[in-house]
Design a protein around this motif. Structure first.
Motif, PDB file in Angstrom:
ATOM      1  N   LEU A   2      -2.585  -0.194  -8.529  1.00 54.95           N
ATOM      2  CA  LEU A   2      -2.668  -0.490  -7.099  1.00 54.95           C
ATOM      3  C   LEU A   2      -1.521  -1.384  -6.644  1.00 54.95           C
ATOM      4  N   THR A   3      -1.278  -2.458  -7.376  1.00 56.73           N
ATOM      5  CA  THR A   3      -0.209  -3.351  -6.932  1.00 56.73           C
ATOM      6  C   THR A   3       1.140  -2.639  -6.963  1.00 56.73           C
ATOM      7  N   HIS A   4       1.320  -1.741  -7.914  1.00 59.10           N
ATOM      8  CA  HIS A   4       2.606  -1.064  -7.951  1.00 59.10           C
ATOM      9  C   HIS A   4       2.718  -0.005  -6.880  1.00 59.10           C
ATOM     10  N   LEU A   5       1.618   0.574  -6.483  1.00 58.62           N
ATOM     11  CA  LEU A   5       1.683   1.519  -5.367  1.00 58.62           C
ATOM     12  C   LEU A   5       2.204   0.824  -4.110  1.00 58.62           C
ATOM     13  N   CYS A   6       1.921  -0.459  -4.016  1.00 57.17           N
ATOM     14  CA  CYS A   6       2.391  -1.210  -2.846  1.00 57.17           C
ATOM     15  C   CYS A   6       3.909  -1.384  -2.841  1.00 57.17           C
ATOM     16  N   LEU A   7       4.535  -1.194  -3.995  1.00 57.75           N
ATOM     17  CA  LEU A   7       5.989  -1.375  -4.084  1.00 57.75           C
ATOM     18  C   LEU A   7       6.735  -0.052  -3.995  1.00 57.75           C
ATOM     19  N   ALA A   8       5.985   1.039  -3.823  1.00 61.90           N
ATOM     20  CA  ALA A   8       6.603   2.351  -4.018  1.00 61.90           C
ATOM     21  C   ALA A   8       7.727   2.628  -3.035  1.00 61.90           C
ATOM     22  N   GLY A   9       7.533   2.291  -1.786  1.00 65.42           N
ATOM     23  CA  GLY A   9       8.480   2.749  -0.783  1.00 65.42           C
ATOM     24  C   GLY A   9       9.468   1.697  -0.335  1.00 65.42           C
ATOM     25  N   MET A  10       9.048   0.887   0.579  1.00 66.62           N
ATOM     26  CA  MET A  10       9.973  -0.030   1.230  1.00 66.62           C
ATOM     27  C   MET A  10      10.481  -1.098   0.304  1.00 66.62           C
ATOM     28  N   HIS A  11       9.627  -1.537  -0.611  1.00 68.64           N
ATOM     29  CA  HIS A  11      10.086  -2.585  -1.514  1.00 68.64           C
ATOM     30  C   HIS A  11      11.263  -2.096  -2.345  1.00 68.64           C
ATOM     31  N   GLN A  12      11.158  -0.916  -2.871  1.00 69.33           N
ATOM     32  CA  GLN A  12      12.276  -0.387  -3.654  1.00 69.33           C
ATOM     33  C   GLN A  12      13.520  -0.237  -2.782  1.00 69.33           C
ATOM     34  N   ARG A  13      13.344   0.273  -1.580  1.00 66.75           N
ATOM     35  CA  ARG A  13      14.506   0.451  -0.706  1.00 66.75           C
ATOM     36  C   ARG A  13      15.100  -0.897  -0.313  1.00 66.75           C
ATOM     37  N   ALA A  14      14.241  -1.879  -0.101  1.00 64.58           N
ATOM     38  CA  ALA A  14      14.753  -3.201   0.236  1.00 64.58           C
ATOM     39  C   ALA A  14      15.517  -3.812  -0.945  1.00 64.58           C
ATOM     40  N   LEU A  59      17.193  -2.282  -3.158  1.00 62.17           N
ATOM     41  CA  LEU A  59      18.484  -1.627  -3.325  1.00 62.17           C
ATOM     42  C   LEU A  59      19.347  -1.735  -2.083  1.00 62.17           C
ATOM     43  N   GLY A  60      18.861  -2.439  -1.063  1.00 58.66           N
ATOM     44  CA  GLY A  60      19.683  -2.632   0.128  1.00 58.66           C
ATOM     45  C   GLY A  60      19.768  -1.421   1.023  1.00 58.66           C
ATOM     46  N   VAL A  61      18.859  -0.460   0.827  1.00 62.09           N
ATOM     47  CA  VAL A  61      18.886   0.727   1.674  1.00 62.09           C
ATOM     48  C   VAL A  61      18.345   0.397   3.058  1.00 62.09           C
ATOM     49  N   ILE A  62      17.344  -0.470   3.103  1.00 64.76           N
ATOM     50  CA  ILE A  62      16.869  -0.966   4.394  1.00 64.76           C
ATOM     51  C   ILE A  62      16.971  -2.485   4.369  1.00 64.76           C
ATOM     52  N   ASP A  63      16.926  -3.102   5.546  1.00 71.30           N
ATOM     53  CA  ASP A  63      17.071  -4.552   5.571  1.00 71.30           C
ATOM     54  C   ASP A  63      15.720  -5.253   5.512  1.00 71.30           C
ATOM     55  N   SER A  64      15.063  -5.403   6.634  1.00 74.96           N
ATOM     56  CA  SER A  64      13.724  -5.987   6.580  1.00 74.96           C
ATOM     57  C   SER A  64      12.796  -5.110   7.399  1.00 74.96           C
ATOM     58  N   PRO A  65      11.779  -4.577   6.737  1.00 75.20           N
ATOM     59  CA  PRO A  65      10.916  -3.574   7.366  1.00 75.20           C
ATOM     60  C   PRO A  65      10.101  -4.152   8.512  1.00 75.20           C
ATOM     61  N   SER A  66       9.789  -3.316   9.468  1.00 76.01           N
ATOM     62  CA  SER A  66       8.961  -3.726  10.600  1.00 76.01           C
ATOM     63  C   SER A  66       7.519  -3.864  10.145  1.00 76.01           C
ATOM     64  N   SER A  67       6.731  -4.579  10.946  1.00 77.49           N
ATOM     65  CA  SER A  67       5.357  -4.820  10.524  1.00 77.49           C
ATOM     66  C   SER A  67       4.519  -3.545  10.636  1.00 77.49           C
ATOM     67  N   THR A  68       4.881  -2.660  11.536  1.00 77.42           N
ATOM     68  CA  THR A  68       4.112  -1.405  11.585  1.00 77.42           C
ATOM     69  C   THR A  68       4.401  -0.557  10.354  1.00 77.42           C
ATOM     70  N   ALA A  69       5.666  -0.562   9.915  1.00 79.12           N
ATOM     71  CA  ALA A  69       6.000   0.175   8.699  1.00 79.12           C
ATOM     72  C   ALA A  69       5.261  -0.423   7.511  1.00 79.12           C
ATOM     73  N   ILE A  70       5.153  -1.723   7.483  1.00 75.72           N
ATOM     74  CA  ILE A  70       4.440  -2.377   6.394  1.00 75.72           C
ATOM     75  C   ILE A  70       2.977  -1.957   6.374  1.00 75.72           C
ATOM     76  N   ARG A  71       2.365  -1.945   7.548  1.00 74.50           N
ATOM     77  CA  ARG A  71       0.966  -1.517   7.635  1.00 74.50           C
ATOM     78  C   ARG A  71       0.798  -0.098   7.110  1.00 74.50           C
ATOM     79  N   ALA A  72       1.668   0.782   7.562  1.00 76.59           N
ATOM     80  CA  ALA A  72       1.555   2.174   7.143  1.00 76.59           C
ATOM     81  C   ALA A  72       1.688   2.288   5.629  1.00 76.59           C
ATOM     82  N   GLU A  73       2.682   1.579   5.094  1.00 74.42           N
ATOM     83  CA  GLU A  73       2.908   1.607   3.648  1.00 74.42           C
ATOM     84  C   GLU A  73       1.667   1.134   2.893  1.00 74.42           C
ATOM     85  N   ALA A  74       1.128   0.008   3.331  1.00 71.28           N
ATOM     86  CA  ALA A  74      -0.041  -0.543   2.652  1.00 71.28           C
ATOM     87  C   ALA A  74      -1.223   0.410   2.748  1.00 71.28           C
TER      88      ALA A  74
END
Lengths: 212, 212
Positions: free
Chosen positions: A171-183, A185-200
């Motif tokens: 479960l905890t690693h599923l939380c890192l699957a998308g934006m955390h990895q991209r962040a 690697l510098g692919v994205i800067d700082s995700p929006s809170s709506t994106a965070i909600r969706a990811e979670a």
DNA sequence: TCATTACCGTACTTTATGGTATGATTTTCT
DNA sequence: AGAAAATCATACCATAAAGTACGGTAATGA
């Protein structure tokens, strides 16, 4: 005043001043290490930003490595608090898990968390204990909390979890699957809170479909 | 021999020698960068291990940064091949996904993969394009392959996947949940093949319980 | 008050490293 | 064979950074 703790008396003007100066040094050093990395951080720059003289800096931390160790010690300790998330066993498990994921993703994707994670991973080759200490202080503790909760929920018949430690890891690693990895690697800067909600919610959703 | 490609004629003794020398340099440099990191790798050491003289090294790569870029370019390209995994749509999805996970975990936990991942993450602050290039070449491509497979399986009615890109991200990240993280942080060294199998089967199991 | 302790400013030393210069030697092409 | 290109060995340069030394000054404690 015979036995008044010869080694570590908590007060006395000098000790207080010294402790606060130490904190100031650590603050400046931490900012620099986190945003520039170990190699690109210079003691000169730290001393300059601090305002004082180089001799003072060395009187607190006799080498760059020891300063780095102290910074990481403090940073990983506070990181543990940063990502510590409460799980309420009274809530229905869907709700508890979803709210855990939201807070966890939000905190783990914060710029400071990303910078610390990067630093730890990047330097864990040359300073092997750095990675181990970080692991014990942050991911392992978070997972322990989650595993305990999941074991309880399974006992109460709320979830079909058999191996709670494994499930917590997943479960905890599923939380890192998308934006955390991209962040990272510098692919994205700082995700929006709506994106965070969706990811979670995606992470919690998958987990609950499998174990619900 | 009028129009025989003035800029890049593939053969000719000199060009061949030059190409193989370049490869040799990249091999030595890659080993050093991967095991010591960018800052701790010195051009002197590379030249020494190479056996030749410093001037020669600089005649191939006019700066350390350019050598680093060339190394990463090659390493990420071969990394993409390393983790490229075939998914056979003719197999039943449980079988295809389980075998994907096994190979993927095995490759991603190899010492070279771990070292490269560490290097990329550690240097992606100072060299921002490093992280982006790596992302496009390795995780994004792997996920694309998986997403295409999942979309096909969903069309064939084999899996209940609606958002194939998301599902691919979740599956590949589930494969990193345990040993990969511990290997990155130096908590474990190189996992045994039985541990790798178990890890992969756990990831595939969770995924299939949710989407199967 | 007065000794002590910490701090400041600054100059200095040492060492390491990326990069250059050069003249001799070898390899390749014609 | 002989010109041209590549390589070698080695010495050198400039810079930067960690760490030291030291004389003077401010804060602290008794």
């Amino acid at each position: 005043m015979i036995g008044s703790a010869a080694t570590s008396p908590p007060s006395g003007r000098r000790e207080l001043r010294r402790a606060s100066r130490r904190e100031a040094i650590l603050n400046v050093a931490q900012r620099s290490f986190l945003e520039r990395g170990y190699a690109a951080t210079t003691m000169n720059a730290i001393a300059a930003e601090l305002g004082g003289s180089k001799g003072t800096l060395w009187s607190y931390f006799p080498s760059k490595e020891q300063l780095f160790a102290a910074v990481l010690d403090r940073a990983t300790a506070s990181f543990r608090e940063l990502v510590a998330v409460t799980l309420n066993p009274a809530d229905p498990p869907e709700r508890a898990i979803r709210s855990f994921c939201r807070r966890f993703v939000e905190r783990i994707c914060s710029p400071e968390a990303i910078a610390l994670y990067r630093l730890v991973i990047g330097e864990s080759q040359r300073f092997p204990e750095v990675g181990r200490i970080f692991y014990e202080r942050a991911p392992a503790i978070t997972r322990k909390i989650m595993a305990d909760y999941l074991a309880g929920a399974a006992e109460r018949g709320q979830l079909m979890v058999t191996n709670s430690a494994l499930a917590a890891e997943q479960l905890t690693h599923l939380c890192l699957a998308g934006m955390h990895q991209r962040a990272m690697l510098g692919v994205i800067d700082s995700p929006s809170s709506t994106a965070i909600r969706a990811e979670a919610d995606n992470a919690a959703g998958l987990f609950l479909r499998a174990y619900g």
